[in-house]
Scaffold this motif. Structure first.
Motif, PDB file in Angstrom:
ATOM      1  N   SER A   1      17.010   7.251  -6.211  1.00 39.47           N
ATOM      2  CA  SER A   1      17.205   7.324  -4.768  1.00 39.47           C
ATOM      3  C   SER A   1      15.945   6.888  -4.027  1.00 39.47           C
ATOM      4  O   SER A   1      16.013   6.150  -3.034  1.00 39.47           O
ATOM      5  N   ASP A   2      14.799   7.337  -4.503  1.00 36.57           N
ATOM      6  CA  ASP A   2      13.513   6.964  -3.913  1.00 36.57           C
ATOM      7  C   ASP A   2      13.361   5.449  -3.871  1.00 36.57           C
ATOM      8  O   ASP A   2      13.093   4.845  -2.819  1.00 36.57           O
ATOM      9  N   GLN A   3      13.553   4.804  -5.003  1.00 38.73           N
ATOM     10  CA  GLN A   3      13.353   3.357  -5.104  1.00 38.73           C
ATOM     11  C   GLN A   3      14.381   2.583  -4.291  1.00 38.73           C
ATOM     12  O   GLN A   3      14.046   1.623  -3.586  1.00 38.73           O
ATOM     13  N   LEU A   4      15.659   2.983  -4.413  1.00 39.82           N
ATOM     14  CA  LEU A   4      16.728   2.264  -3.727  1.00 39.82           C
ATOM     15  C   LEU A   4      16.562   2.300  -2.218  1.00 39.82           C
ATOM     16  O   LEU A   4      16.640   1.260  -1.538  1.00 39.82           O
ATOM     17  N   PHE A   5      16.293   3.481  -1.661  1.00 41.48           N
ATOM     18  CA  PHE A   5      16.267   3.602  -0.212  1.00 41.48           C
ATOM     19  C   PHE A   5      14.947   3.166   0.407  1.00 41.48           C
ATOM     20  O   PHE A   5      14.905   2.820   1.588  1.00 41.48           O
ATOM     21  N   ARG A   6      13.881   3.152  -0.372  1.00 41.84           N
ATOM     22  CA  ARG A   6      12.638   2.579   0.161  1.00 41.84           C
ATOM     23  C   ARG A   6      12.828   1.091   0.415  1.00 41.84           C
ATOM     24  O   ARG A   6      12.332   0.540   1.406  1.00 41.84           O
ATOM     25  N   THR A   7      13.554   0.436  -0.476  1.00 42.57           N
ATOM     26  CA  THR A   7      13.865  -0.984  -0.286  1.00 42.57           C
ATOM     27  C   THR A   7      14.894  -1.166   0.822  1.00 42.57           C
ATOM     28  O   THR A   7      14.782  -2.061   1.663  1.00 42.57           O
TER      29      THR A   7
ATOM     30  N   VAL B   1      10.003  14.414   2.554  1.00 42.76           N
ATOM     31  CA  VAL B   1      10.019  14.833   1.153  1.00 42.76           C
ATOM     32  C   VAL B   1      11.275  15.657   0.909  1.00 42.76           C
ATOM     33  O   VAL B   1      11.627  16.541   1.709  1.00 42.76           O
ATOM     34  N   TRP B   2      11.971  15.352  -0.175  1.00 46.97           N
ATOM     35  CA  TRP B   2      13.132  16.137  -0.606  1.00 46.97           C
ATOM     36  C   TRP B   2      12.635  17.181  -1.591  1.00 46.97           C
ATOM     37  O   TRP B   2      12.037  16.839  -2.614  1.00 46.97           O
ATOM     38  N   VAL B   3      12.852  18.451  -1.276  1.00 47.61           N
ATOM     39  CA  VAL B   3      12.307  19.537  -2.096  1.00 47.61           C
ATOM     40  C   VAL B   3      13.418  20.458  -2.598  1.00 47.61           C
ATOM     41  O   VAL B   3      14.466  20.598  -1.971  1.00 47.61           O
ATOM     42  N   ILE B   4      13.167  21.077  -3.754  1.00 44.14           N
ATOM     43  CA  ILE B   4      14.093  22.032  -4.357  1.00 44.14           C
ATOM     44  C   ILE B   4      13.329  23.313  -4.669  1.00 44.14           C
ATOM     45  O   ILE B   4      12.147  23.269  -5.048  1.00 44.14           O
TER      46      ILE B   4
ATOM     47  N   MET C   1       0.822  -1.210   0.000  1.00 45.20           N
ATOM     48  CA  MET C   1       0.000   0.000   0.000  1.00 45.20           C
ATOM     49  C   MET C   1       0.859   1.264   0.000  1.00 45.20           C
ATOM     50  O   MET C   1       0.611   2.208  -0.755  1.00 45.20           O
ATOM     51  N   LEU C   2       1.883   1.254   0.842  1.00 46.91           N
ATOM     52  CA  LEU C   2       2.718   2.450   0.968  1.00 46.91           C
ATOM     53  C   LEU C   2       3.480   2.736  -0.322  1.00 46.91           C
ATOM     54  O   LEU C   2       3.566   3.885  -0.757  1.00 46.91           O
ATOM     55  N   ARG C   3       4.030   1.712  -0.941  1.00 44.52           N
ATOM     56  CA  ARG C   3       4.760   1.907  -2.196  1.00 44.52           C
ATOM     57  C   ARG C   3       3.840   2.466  -3.283  1.00 44.52           C
ATOM     58  O   ARG C   3       4.224   3.355  -4.033  1.00 44.52           O
ATOM     59  N   ALA C   4       2.635   1.942  -3.348  1.00 40.86           N
ATOM     60  CA  ALA C   4       1.687   2.423  -4.355  1.00 40.86           C
ATOM     61  C   ALA C   4       1.308   3.878  -4.098  1.00 40.86           C
ATOM     62  O   ALA C   4       1.191   4.687  -5.023  1.00 40.86           O
ATOM     63  N   ALA C   5       1.144   4.233  -2.827  1.00 44.90           N
ATOM     64  CA  ALA C   5       0.721   5.588  -2.470  1.00 44.90           C
ATOM     65  C   ALA C   5       1.802   6.627  -2.728  1.00 44.90           C
ATOM     66  O   ALA C   5       1.498   7.791  -2.997  1.00 44.90           O
ATOM     67  N   THR C   6       3.075   6.212  -2.655  1.00 40.47           N
ATOM     68  CA  THR C   6       4.175   7.177  -2.771  1.00 40.47           C
ATOM     69  C   THR C   6       4.805   7.203  -4.153  1.00 40.47           C
ATOM     70  O   THR C   6       5.819   7.885  -4.353  1.00 40.47           O
ATOM     71  N   LEU C   7       4.223   6.509  -5.111  1.00 34.57           N
ATOM     72  CA  LEU C   7       4.682   6.658  -6.491  1.00 34.57           C
ATOM     73  C   LEU C   7       4.348   8.071  -6.972  1.00 34.57           C
ATOM     74  O   LEU C   7       3.287   8.611  -6.626  1.00 34.57           O
ATOM     75  N   PRO C   8       5.219   8.691  -7.769  1.00 34.87           N
ATOM     76  CA  PRO C   8       4.966  10.066  -8.215  1.00 34.87           C
ATOM     77  C   PRO C   8       3.620  10.255  -8.914  1.00 34.87           C
ATOM     78  O   PRO C   8       3.008  11.321  -8.807  1.00 34.87           O
ATOM     79  N   GLU C   9       3.183   9.219  -9.613  1.00 34.83           N
ATOM     80  CA  GLU C   9       1.948   9.337 -10.377  1.00 34.83           C
ATOM     81  C   GLU C   9       0.711   8.877  -9.608  1.00 34.83           C
ATOM     82  O   GLU C   9      -0.398   8.843 -10.154  1.00 34.83           O
ATOM     83  N   SER C  10       0.852   8.516  -8.334  1.00 31.85           N
ATOM     84  CA  SER C  10      -0.299   7.995  -7.592  1.00 31.85           C
ATOM     85  C   SER C  10      -1.344   9.071  -7.335  1.00 31.85           C
ATOM     86  O   SER C  10      -1.046  10.272  -7.350  1.00 31.85           O
ATOM     87  N   GLY C  11      -2.557   8.631  -7.047  1.00 30.62           N
ATOM     88  CA  GLY C  11      -3.648   9.558  -6.755  1.00 30.62           C
ATOM     89  C   GLY C  11      -3.524  10.210  -5.393  1.00 30.62           C
ATOM     90  O   GLY C  11      -4.352  11.055  -5.033  1.00 30.62           O
TER      91      GLY C  11
ATOM     92  N   LEU D   1      11.106  16.487  -5.183  1.00 28.09           N
ATOM     93  CA  LEU D   1      11.928  15.642  -6.058  1.00 28.09           C
ATOM     94  C   LEU D   1      11.705  14.165  -5.772  1.00 28.09           C
ATOM     95  O   LEU D   1      11.515  13.368  -6.684  1.00 28.09           O
ATOM     96  N   TRP D   2      11.773  13.793  -4.493  1.00 29.87           N
ATOM     97  CA  TRP D   2      11.479  12.403  -4.144  1.00 29.87           C
ATOM     98  C   TRP D   2      11.067  12.311  -2.685  1.00 29.87           C
ATOM     99  O   TRP D   2      11.220  13.253  -1.924  1.00 29.87           O
ATOM    100  N   TRP D   3      10.481  11.157  -2.351  1.00 31.38           N
ATOM    101  CA  TRP D   3      10.039  10.890  -0.982  1.00 31.38           C
ATOM    102  C   TRP D   3      10.987   9.879  -0.342  1.00 31.38           C
ATOM    103  O   TRP D   3      11.658   9.118  -1.035  1.00 31.38           O
ATOM    104  N   PHE D   4      10.996   9.882   0.988  1.00 34.69           N
ATOM    105  CA  PHE D   4      11.871   8.974   1.731  1.00 34.69           C
ATOM    106  C   PHE D   4      11.114   8.442   2.938  1.00 34.69           C
ATOM    107  O   PHE D   4      10.541   9.210   3.712  1.00 34.69           O
TER     108      PHE D   4
END
Length: 350
Positions: free
Chosen positions: A274-280, A248-251, A124-134, A152-155
């Motif tokens: 970075s998002d994908q690698l560190f979530r795992t 959230v990492w922001v610029i 559930m969490l991975r699906a929710a934090t995808l950039p394109e998720s609702g 830029l990405w979530w952590f």
């Protein structure tokens, strides 16, 4: 001036004009040197949060050598955690990591990740934090519109847990009439609804509070257990995953818009990686933390589906409150949540 001298003078003048033209046309790119990007975060250099931005920096340096001077400032050396959203949005600093919860006052819909027991599975969490998720998509847009900073990405900071000195905390009845260490208003509200007394305190105060008995139960993140050696003062761990503490990492948006399109694509690729690698990686660290807790004598427990339902029932009023205060955006992300829930538990057609 004799003709020969006049000729030399005109030649020098032409070279001077040519050099000036080069400065005007190519000055910012050819003579300014690497673009400075300062990055602030609240955790230390030995944290996974720091590692995630160091990985991002290395990726940028590899694809765009010499183009950027990315300087990382850990341990809140430049800004306190709650100051990061404004600092980045205003341009006081170029990049930073902020807990999603720090945006709640400005964007109440971000509170969906601290509503109890909404995201109890990694799927559930991975699906929710995808950039394109609702869920993430609308939140990212709202952060940009409200603060002037682009996500830029979530952590993920890893699983949330409940600590106890003796018997484990498995149901709402286990917190009734007890003092509970919490961080944040959302969990404090859940504890109240379930009959407990919340005591808000920082992470650095936990050890002494548990040791002295000033609080009987602790709500915290799993990675805090080895970091603060909490096995010395608490005996049981219940992996609840009741809330998700996302960074959230922001610029700064003006910095982002000043980047050429090809450089933006490099930044986007590095951020996604970075998002994908560190979530795992965080999940792996969580397993190691639990194993270490067991080795140190702590008893580790998981919640059953029936117990999760009890907690959800106890916290039900919080859902209505969330929808009331978060408005149209809250309804949007809740619709996104329902869609993800359907997808996560849909029975395969084949």
């Amino acid at each position: 001036m004799i003709p020969a001298q006049r000729g030399n003078f005109m030649a020098l003048l032409k070279r001077a004009y040519f050099a000036a033209a080069l400065v005007l046309v190519f000055g910012s790119a050819a003579f300014a040197g690497p673009q400075q990007i300062r990055v602030t975060l609240q955790l230390s250099e030995d944290s996974a949060l720091y590692e995630s931005v160091a990985f991002f920096k290395d990726s940028i340096d590899k694809e765009l050598p010499g183009a950027f001077d990315i300087q990382i400032f850990p341990s809140a050396k430049l800004y306190k955690p709650n100051e990061v959203p404004h600092a980045v949005g205003s341009g006081a600093i170029e990049m930073g990591a902020a807990l999603l919860a720090t945006y709640v006052e400005t964007i109440p819909a971000t509170d969906i990740f601290t509503l109890p027991f909404m995201f109890t599975s990694d799927t559930m969490l991975r699906a929710a934090t995808l950039p394109e998720s609702g869920i993430r998509g609308p939140i990212d847009k709202a952060i940009l519109a409200a603060t002037g900073a682009r996500v830029l990405w979530w952590f993920s900071s890893g699983p949330s847990i409940v600590l106890a000195r003796g018997a484990p905390v498995l149901t709402p009845a286990d917190v009734a009439k007890k003092t509970v260490r919490v961080a944040g208003t959302s969990i404090a509200e859940m504890v109240k609804l379930c009959g407990g007394t919340p005591v808000e305190m920082g992470g650095d105060q936990q050890y002494e509070a548990y040791k002295s008995g000033s609080v009987e139960i602790g709500v915290t993140a799993l990675n805090v257990v080895p970091a603060r050696q909490l096995w010395e003062v608490m005996q049981s761990v219940t992996v609840t995953n009741h809330v998700q503490n996302e960074f959230v990492w922001v610029i700064n948006e003006k910095v982002w818009q000043a980047l050429p399109s090809d450089q933006r694509k490099v930044f986007e690729r590095a951020a996604r990686a970075s998002d994908q690698l560190f979530r795992t990686k965080v999940l792996g660290v969580a397993k190691e933390s639990l194993e270490l807790a067991r080795q140190k004598g702590m008893k580790v427990h998981d919640l059953s589906e029936a117990q999760i339902k009890e907690w959800k029932a106890c916290a039900t009023p919080m859902l209505s409150a969330f929808l009331n205060k978060s408005g149209k955006l809250g309804q949007t992300v809740m619709n996104g949540y329902r869609q993800i829930l359907v997808e996560a538990y849909r029975t395969p057609s084949r």
